[in-house]
Write a protein that holds these residues in place. Sequence first.
Motif, PDB file in Angstrom:
ATOM      1  N   LYS A  31      51.366  27.356 -67.405  1.00 28.78           N
ATOM      2  CA  LYS A  31      50.765  28.259 -68.393  1.00 28.78           C
ATOM      3  C   LYS A  31      49.721  27.483 -69.186  1.00 28.78           C
ATOM      4  O   LYS A  31      49.940  26.332 -69.563  1.00 28.78           O
ATOM      5  N   MET A  32      48.596  28.135 -69.395  1.00 28.55           N
ATOM      6  CA  MET A  32      47.545  27.518 -70.197  1.00 28.55           C
ATOM      7  C   MET A  32      47.044  28.525 -71.208  1.00 28.55           C
ATOM      8  O   MET A  32      47.125  29.727 -70.992  1.00 28.55           O
ATOM      9  N   GLN A  33      46.557  28.006 -72.324  1.00 31.30           N
ATOM     10  CA  GLN A  33      45.962  28.853 -73.351  1.00 31.30           C
ATOM     11  C   GLN A  33      44.478  28.513 -73.398  1.00 31.30           C
ATOM     12  O   GLN A  33      44.112  27.331 -73.448  1.00 31.30           O
ATOM     13  N   LEU A  34      43.656  29.552 -73.391  1.00 27.60           N
ATOM     14  CA  LEU A  34      42.207  29.369 -73.366  1.00 27.60           C
ATOM     15  C   LEU A  34      41.554  29.959 -74.608  1.00 27.60           C
ATOM     16  O   LEU A  34      42.050  30.924 -75.184  1.00 27.60           O
ATOM     17  N   SER A  35      40.416  29.382 -74.967  1.00 29.58           N
ATOM     18  CA  SER A  35      39.598  29.962 -76.033  1.00 29.58           C
ATOM     19  C   SER A  35      38.668  30.988 -75.389  1.00 29.58           C
ATOM     20  O   SER A  35      38.588  31.078 -74.156  1.00 29.58           O
ATOM     21  N   GLN A  36      37.940  31.733 -76.200  1.00 31.66           N
ATOM     22  CA  GLN A  36      37.009  32.723 -75.654  1.00 31.66           C
ATOM     23  C   GLN A  36      35.946  32.082 -74.787  1.00 31.66           C
ATOM     24  O   GLN A  36      35.425  32.703 -73.871  1.00 31.66           O
ATOM     25  N   SER A  37      35.627  30.819 -75.047  1.00 31.29           N
ATOM     26  CA  SER A  37      34.605  30.131 -74.259  1.00 31.29           C
ATOM     27  C   SER A  37      35.188  29.487 -72.997  1.00 31.29           C
ATOM     28  O   SER A  37      34.465  28.841 -72.252  1.00 31.29           O
ATOM     29  N   GLY A  38      36.501  29.655 -72.757  1.00 29.04           N
ATOM     30  CA  GLY A  38      37.136  29.108 -71.564  1.00 29.04           C
ATOM     31  C   GLY A  38      37.672  27.707 -71.743  1.00 29.04           C
ATOM     32  O   GLY A  38      38.172  27.093 -70.801  1.00 29.04           O
ATOM     33  N   GLU A  39      37.605  27.188 -72.969  1.00 31.59           N
ATOM     34  CA  GLU A  39      38.092  25.843 -73.275  1.00 31.59           C
ATOM     35  C   GLU A  39      39.615  25.853 -73.362  1.00 31.59           C
ATOM     36  O   GLU A  39      40.207  26.771 -73.931  1.00 31.59           O
ATOM     37  N   LEU A  40      40.252  24.844 -72.785  1.00 31.24           N
ATOM     38  CA  LEU A  40      41.700  24.713 -72.848  1.00 31.24           C
ATOM     39  C   LEU A  40      42.127  24.460 -74.292  1.00 31.24           C
ATOM     40  O   LEU A  40      41.557  23.623 -74.980  1.00 31.24           O
ATOM     41  N   GLN A  41      43.108  25.209 -74.756  1.00 30.58           N
ATOM     42  CA  GLN A  41      43.658  25.048 -76.104  1.00 30.58           C
ATOM     43  C   GLN A  41      45.029  24.412 -75.966  1.00 30.58           C
ATOM     44  O   GLN A  41      45.931  25.003 -75.390  1.00 30.58           O
ATOM     45  N   GLY A  42      45.198  23.218 -76.476  1.00 26.72           N
ATOM     46  CA  GLY A  42      46.481  22.534 -76.355  1.00 26.72           C
ATOM     47  C   GLY A  42      46.679  22.016 -74.941  1.00 26.72           C
ATOM     48  O   GLY A  42      45.735  21.901 -74.160  1.00 26.72           O
ATOM     49  N   GLN A  43      47.909  21.701 -74.620  1.00 22.52           N
ATOM     50  CA  GLN A  43      48.242  21.152 -73.309  1.00 22.52           C
ATOM     51  C   GLN A  43      48.822  22.238 -72.405  1.00 22.52           C
ATOM     52  O   GLN A  43      49.515  23.136 -72.883  1.00 22.52           O
ATOM     53  N   PRO A  44      48.554  22.151 -71.099  1.00 23.88           N
ATOM     54  CA  PRO A  44      49.203  23.088 -70.171  1.00 23.88           C
ATOM     55  C   PRO A  44      50.717  22.864 -70.188  1.00 23.88           C
ATOM     56  O   PRO A  44      51.176  21.755 -70.458  1.00 23.88           O
ATOM     57  N   VAL A  45      51.464  23.927 -69.922  1.00 22.88           N
ATOM     58  CA  VAL A  45      52.924  23.868 -69.982  1.00 22.88           C
ATOM     59  C   VAL A  45      53.505  24.311 -68.645  1.00 22.88           C
ATOM     60  O   VAL A  45      53.156  25.373 -68.127  1.00 22.88           O
ATOM     61  N   LEU A  46      54.399  23.503 -68.101  1.00 24.11           N
ATOM     62  CA  LEU A  46      55.084  23.838 -66.857  1.00 24.11           C
ATOM     63  C   LEU A  46      56.119  24.918 -67.150  1.00 24.11           C
ATOM     64  O   LEU A  46      56.938  24.767 -68.049  1.00 24.11           O
ATOM     65  N   VAL A  47      56.070  26.023 -66.413  1.00 24.65           N
ATOM     66  CA  VAL A  47      56.923  27.177 -66.676  1.00 24.65           C
ATOM     67  C   VAL A  47      58.210  27.138 -65.841  1.00 24.65           C
ATOM     68  O   VAL A  47      59.257  27.575 -66.287  1.00 24.65           O
ATOM     69  N   ASN A  48      58.132  26.622 -64.623  1.00 20.00           N
ATOM     70  CA  ASN A  48      59.302  26.612 -63.748  1.00 20.00           C
ATOM     71  C   ASN A  48      59.720  25.183 -63.440  1.00 20.00           C
ATOM     72  O   ASN A  48      59.095  24.232 -63.901  1.00 20.00           O
ATOM     73  N   ASN A  49      60.767  25.040 -62.644  1.00 18.84           N
ATOM     74  CA  ASN A  49      61.280  23.724 -62.304  1.00 18.84           C
ATOM     75  C   ASN A  49      61.915  23.787 -60.923  1.00 18.84           C
ATOM     76  O   ASN A  49      62.200  24.872 -60.418  1.00 18.84           O
ATOM     77  N   SER A  50      62.152  22.634 -60.347  1.00 16.28           N
ATOM     78  CA  SER A  50      62.781  22.575 -59.033  1.00 16.28           C
ATOM     79  C   SER A  50      63.420  21.206 -58.870  1.00 16.28           C
ATOM     80  O   SER A  50      62.948  20.222 -59.450  1.00 16.28           O
ATOM     81  N   SER A  51      64.468  21.148 -58.075  1.00 16.09           N
ATOM     82  CA  SER A  51      65.107  19.862 -57.790  1.00 16.09           C
ATOM     83  C   SER A  51      64.436  19.166 -56.606  1.00 16.09           C
ATOM     84  O   SER A  51      64.770  18.036 -56.269  1.00 16.09           O
ATOM     85  N   ASP A  52      63.480  19.828 -55.972  1.00 19.13           N
ATOM     86  CA  ASP A  52      62.751  19.238 -54.851  1.00 19.13           C
ATOM     87  C   ASP A  52      62.028  17.979 -55.335  1.00 19.13           C
ATOM     88  O   ASP A  52      61.320  18.014 -56.339  1.00 19.13           O
ATOM     89  N   PRO A  53      62.190  16.845 -54.649  1.00 16.62           N
ATOM     90  CA  PRO A  53      61.549  15.604 -55.084  1.00 16.62           C
ATOM     91  C   PRO A  53      60.021  15.701 -55.140  1.00 16.62           C
ATOM     92  O   PRO A  53      59.374  14.959 -55.881  1.00 16.62           O
ATOM     93  N   ALA A  54      59.426  16.604 -54.389  1.00 20.95           N
ATOM     94  CA  ALA A  54      57.963  16.757 -54.389  1.00 20.95           C
ATOM     95  C   ALA A  54      57.483  17.562 -55.592  1.00 20.95           C
ATOM     96  O   ALA A  54      56.297  17.514 -55.934  1.00 20.95           O
ATOM     97  N   PHE A  55      58.389  18.283 -56.242  1.00 24.73           N
ATOM     98  CA  PHE A  55      57.963  19.212 -57.290  1.00 24.73           C
ATOM     99  C   PHE A  55      57.264  18.523 -58.456  1.00 24.73           C
ATOM    100  O   PHE A  55      56.178  18.913 -58.860  1.00 24.73           O
ATOM    101  N   ARG A  56      57.873  17.499 -59.030  1.00 26.53           N
ATOM    102  CA  ARG A  56      57.322  16.861 -60.231  1.00 26.53           C
ATOM    103  C   ARG A  56      55.918  16.284 -59.975  1.00 26.53           C
ATOM    104  O   ARG A  56      55.010  16.551 -60.746  1.00 26.53           O
ATOM    105  N   PRO A  57      55.690  15.526 -58.893  1.00 32.47           N
ATOM    106  CA  PRO A  57      54.332  15.009 -58.658  1.00 32.47           C
ATOM    107  C   PRO A  57      53.295  16.126 -58.456  1.00 32.47           C
ATOM    108  O   PRO A  57      52.163  16.022 -58.938  1.00 32.47           O
ATOM    109  N   VAL A  58      53.687  17.195 -57.777  1.00 31.34           N
ATOM    110  CA  VAL A  58      52.764  18.314 -57.564  1.00 31.34           C
ATOM    111  C   VAL A  58      52.479  19.006 -58.898  1.00 31.34           C
ATOM    112  O   VAL A  58      51.329  19.336 -59.205  1.00 31.34           O
ATOM    113  N   ALA A  59      53.517  19.223 -59.709  1.00 32.77           N
ATOM    114  CA  ALA A  59      53.342  19.872 -61.014  1.00 32.77           C
ATOM    115  C   ALA A  59      52.440  19.033 -61.912  1.00 32.77           C
ATOM    116  O   ALA A  59      51.553  19.567 -62.596  1.00 32.77           O
TER     117      ALA A  59
END
Length: 139
Positions: free
Chosen positions: A71-99
């Motif tokens: 999830k990301m929050q954007l300004s009207q100009s398309g600028e990222l507001q704050g940090q992106p937030v991971l919404v889901n999770n997985s126990s798959d070892p590949a998940f964290r590096p991909v996220a």
Amino acid sequence: MLESKEKPQQQAASAAEVNRTAALGAANATGPKLNPSQRDQLGALLKEQLAQCWSPPAGLAGAENVKPIVKMQLSQSGELQGQPVLVNNSSDPAFRPVAESAMRAIRRCSPFRIPQQFAPFFNDWKDWSITFDAREMLG
């Protein structure tokens, strides 16, 4: 001493609950909403931009099978507001590096190019979630 007859609130709302409520908007809000076609169009534009910025980890077994949602929050100009937030999770070892690579891509792509035609719908797209699916985005 005056005492309230009302019962105190049992617990405070968590940040996730507050954000979820804010993202839904007020039931009587009058701001224009994206129709399904516009939502798909904007989503495709954002994914197209992110595909240019995203470098999933190379040679990671199973990386094509994990699908982090960020999830990301954007300004009207398309600028990222704050940090992106991971919404889901997985126990798959590949998940964290991909996220993590997905969240880096969002930071790298900011500001996003949002066509002027979407400006009236800002309240409907300022909070946006993207599913990073390597097969779909980089296919």
